[in-house]
Design an enzyme around this catalytic site. Sequence first.
Site, PDB file in Angstrom:
ATOM      1  CB  SER A   1      -8.188   9.411  13.532  1.00 34.90           C
ATOM      2  OG  SER A   1      -9.462   8.702  12.596  1.00 34.90           O
TER       3      SER A   1
ATOM      4  CB  THR B   1     -17.768   8.814  13.070  1.00 35.94           C
ATOM      5  OG1 THR B   1     -16.903   9.720  13.793  1.00 35.94           O
ATOM      6  CG2 THR B   1     -18.185   9.027  11.886  1.00 35.94           C
TER       7      THR B   1
ATOM      8  CE1 TYR C   1     -15.501   7.073  11.387  1.00 36.88           C
ATOM      9  CE2 TYR C   1     -13.432   6.131  11.439  1.00 36.88           C
ATOM     10  CZ  TYR C   1     -14.322   6.845  11.018  1.00 36.88           C
ATOM     11  OH  TYR C   1     -13.662   7.556  10.545  1.00 36.88           O
TER      12      TYR C   1
END
Length: 383
Positions: free
Chosen positions: A109, A158, A132
């Site tokens: 992530s 995402t 992101y």
Amino acid sequence: MRLSDCHNFDDFRRLARRRLPGPIFNYIDGGADDEVTLRRNRAAFEACDLVPSVLRGMSDVDLSVTVMGQRLALPVYLSPTALQRLFHHQGERATAAAAEAHGTMFGVSSLGTVSMEELARKHRNPQVYQFYFHKDRGLNRAMMQKAKDSGIKVMMLTVDSITGGNRERDLRTGFAIPFRLTAAGMAQFAMKPMWGINYLRHEKFSLPQLDAHIDMKGDTLTIGRYFTEMLDPAMDWDDVAAMVAEWGGPFCLKGVMSAADARRAAEIGCTGIVLSNHGGRQLDGSRAAFDALDEVVQAAGDRLDVMMDGGVTRGTHVLKALSLGAKAVGLGRYYLFPLAAAGQAGIERALTQMTAELQRGMRLAGARRVADLTRDNLRFRPA
Ligand SMILES: Cc1cc2nc3c(=O)[nH]c(=O)nc-3n(C[C@H](O)[C@H](O)[C@H](O)COP(=O)(O)O)c2cc1C
């Protein structure tokens, strides 16, 4: 209760709950608003039944798949999740190593607590970088370059989190980064001193994917503010098309939920999409990925790899998704609770159980290879 007592998802969840301070357990466990979508994700798999084929001579079963050009020994991968060193001190190191031991892919992530470079250096299995999209285009370019330099092949953007979901369990406990605990949240931490001792004995908390770009020290920026202030809600298809071209390798969108968006993703050159509602943590009341799978595969399954995640707790859930044409299935809490319960050993145990369930399920369903699973293996119940 010990690791050897854990035989399924709910057992691991129970053990994780015993080990973790309440605010952290609830951060993992919870969803947005009324948690309708969170519940729906798990229930969706019960809307249809498997139809086994018998007497097929099932001596060997092959669970391998190829997704976005990556060969995986299992049709499941470990979906990217934030803050793993808060759940267990081994954090992403445990996730990457357990995925490698089982020959599958893991995601790192943007809010990961171990650097993607370290994990790429140490492990041979495919790694996905979960991205992101920031307002600062220079930052986006720098992060993509860092991923490229690390040797990461697959980019996963995402698209369901352009603003943070309303997680009311976190509001009650004060779970945030940095911690902003309420009195109730603080009392819950005090009840798990072992977690605190362990946490303090290991490497200091950090967010290496962002550290070089964003000052998260002190109280300057919380993760909540990262979502509202740093991420760009104006992101559109043109922005993403430019990113796809710049990346030049396998690129997938995580959080697409409609057939029209799936076709659009194919048009701008994406290699894959993950049908996902972020584990029920973003738009509450949105559909379960499993419920959307059939129509999305019909609409775009010949143009890109369709994956899905959300609510997967059993090998038979995976078999149902594969029968509808998913190329692979993402796991979230399925590996996070084992991580919290016992680090790498916990995730490895959960993946061993998943492998056994998949093998058993394929044998009983009469499918020797993943490609043998088709819509003929499923029947939906009349509503
Ligand atoms: C604690 C937690 C943190 C997560 N962090 C991220 C993240 O940083 N980026 C992301 O794209 N998805 C994130 N997700 C969503 C997962 O990648 C995945 O879509 C979801 O967990 C699947 O649902 P499941 O938990 O029911 O399997 C997170 C999920 C959880 C539970």
